[in-house]
Design an enzyme around this catalytic site. Structure first.
Site, PDB file in Angstrom:
ATOM      1  N   MET A 181      50.877  42.402  38.392  1.00 14.53           N
ATOM      2  CA  MET A 181      50.178  41.951  39.599  1.00 14.53           C
ATOM      3  C   MET A 181      50.977  40.844  40.280  1.00 14.53           C
ATOM      4  O   MET A 181      50.427  40.072  41.076  1.00 14.53           O
ATOM      5  CB  MET A 181      48.769  41.477  39.255  1.00 14.53           C
ATOM      6  CG  MET A 181      47.903  42.610  38.703  1.00 14.53           C
ATOM      7  SD  MET A 181      46.146  42.379  38.999  1.00 14.53           S
ATOM      8  CE  MET A 181      45.854  40.850  38.149  1.00 14.53           C
ATOM      9  N   GLU A 188      58.060  34.489  32.662  1.00 17.57           N
ATOM     10  CA  GLU A 188      58.940  35.012  31.597  1.00 17.57           C
ATOM     11  C   GLU A 188      58.273  36.110  30.760  1.00 17.57           C
ATOM     12  O   GLU A 188      58.973  36.925  30.167  1.00 17.57           O
ATOM     13  CB  GLU A 188      59.405  33.885  30.676  1.00 17.57           C
ATOM     14  CG  GLU A 188      60.555  33.051  31.241  1.00 17.57           C
ATOM     15  CD  GLU A 188      61.854  33.859  31.458  1.00 17.57           C
ATOM     16  OE1 GLU A 188      62.170  34.740  30.643  1.00 17.57           O
ATOM     17  OE2 GLU A 188      62.533  33.589  32.470  1.00 17.57           O
ATOM     18  N   HIS A 206      56.457  38.582  31.970  1.00 21.07           N
ATOM     19  CA  HIS A 206      56.777  39.818  32.696  1.00 21.07           C
ATOM     20  C   HIS A 206      58.270  40.157  32.530  1.00 21.07           C
ATOM     21  O   HIS A 206      58.637  41.321  32.354  1.00 21.07           O
ATOM     22  CB  HIS A 206      56.502  39.651  34.191  1.00 21.07           C
ATOM     23  CG  HIS A 206      55.074  39.338  34.548  1.00 21.07           C
ATOM     24  ND1 HIS A 206      54.685  38.128  35.063  1.00 21.07           N
ATOM     25  CD2 HIS A 206      53.947  40.097  34.477  1.00 21.07           C
ATOM     26  CE1 HIS A 206      53.378  38.155  35.309  1.00 21.07           C
ATOM     27  NE2 HIS A 206      52.907  39.332  34.955  1.00 21.07           N
TER      28      HIS A 206
END
Ligand code: AMP
Length: 303
Positions: free
Chosen positions: A35, A40, A42
């Site tokens: 989203m 970090e 992700h």
């Protein structure tokens, strides 16, 4: 497609189709659904995805369907330019960033994924409709991208379990990889919502992980009664007066059923408010047993 392996951005279905055709012609593709407001946690999923497939696609879409009427859909942090820079720096090949019109051309979809009883527990008990919204958007992303692999974080434990079940129960042709939780040095699980925390709240927020760690330590010392583990958790959490517990439960790692006796690999999942920010976290109890949501590929299930 942008030449030389650089990052392309697709905002429409047509652009996605074009970019995908080019990427597929040279190999496998992995999808990392997000989203946005990337951190970090992700980026770690992107790194793992690169190990699994030739090209990594990151989707960025704040999915209205998974927010309740009194939740933070409007306030949810958005910083698209920064996200694109971060994704480019990690070597992903494509950002798919549809707007609501592209994702939901008929407004709210009439047909949605029913997550069943697994969604009635833990977070789902407090966020009615949340997992229906999550599974519906993830199913749509799988349909649009048709990835070979898709990556999710174990921070959202119930979500990872539900996505695994959806793929299995609905015979979706994608391999799910679940990554361990990426944390700040003080133990706080990275989350886009951490941006909401005031300095005082930020200082208190790692208390949630401390409490999970304390329960895990007690388990490792031989205590298996869930009630005792939960007492230790509550006692530790109560030292942080800014943290207000929403739930804590010892559950089976895949059925999510509440357990009275914990075993190696059982999960303690919890949610707490820090000010008005809702934090979630979990720990796999015991000897860092293989991650049940990703038995084949976990890089050690460290919390
Ligand atoms: P979100 O943008 O919050 O929907 O998260 C996108 C993906 O990143 C989900 O699969 C999350 O579980 C995962 N994720 C979020 N935070 C973390 C973290 N701290 N460590 C690992 N994965 C995470």
């Amino acid at each position: 497609m942008t030449p030389g392996g650089a990052l392309a951005v697709a905002r429409s279905r047509e652009a996605l189709g074009r970019e995908l055709a080019a990427l597929r012609s040279s190999g496998s593709v992995a999808l990392v659904p997000t989203m946005g407001a990337l951190h970090e946690g992700h980026l770690f999923l992107i790194d793992r995805a690169k190990e699994l497939c030739d090209a990594v696609i990151v989707s960025i879409f704040v999915n209205p369907l998974q927010f309740g009427p009194n939740e933070d859909f409007r306030a949810y942090p958005r910083d698209f330019d920064r996200d694109v820079q971060l994704v480019a720096g990690r070597g992903a090949r494509l950002v798919f960033a549809p707007d609501e019109q592209v994702m939901y051309p008929h407004s709210s979809p009439a047909v949605q994924v029913d997550p069943g009883s697994l969604a009635e527990r833990l977070c789902g008990a407090f966020r009615p409709g949340h997992f229906r919204g999550v599974l519906t958007v993830v199913a749509k992303l799988f349909g649009l991208v048709r990835p070979d692999h898709a990556l999710f974080g174990r921070k959202d434990y119930q979500q990872a379990v539900l996505i695994g079940r959806m793929v299995e129960d609905l015979d979706m042709n994608v391999v799910i990889d679940v990554a361990p939780v990426v944390r700040e040095e003080d133990g706080l699980a990275l989350s886009s919502r951490n941006l909401y925390l005031s300095p005082d709240e930020r200082a208190a927020a790692p208390g949630l992980w401390r409490a999970l760690e304390a329960a895990d330590k007690l388990f490792r010392a031989g205590e298996v009664r869930a009630s005792s583990l939960i007492d230790r958790f509550r006692e530790t959490l109560s030292r942080h007066e800014r943290l207000r517990l929403q739930y804590v439960e010892v559950v089976h790692p895949t059925s999510l059923e509440s357990l009275s006796e914990a075993a190696d690999g059982s999960v303690i999942a919890a949610a707490a408010f820090c000010g008005s920010t809702r934090l979630i976290d979990n720990v796999l109890l015991g000897a860092r047993s293989p991650d049940p949501t990703a038995p084949a590929k976990s890089h050690g299930a460290g919390a």
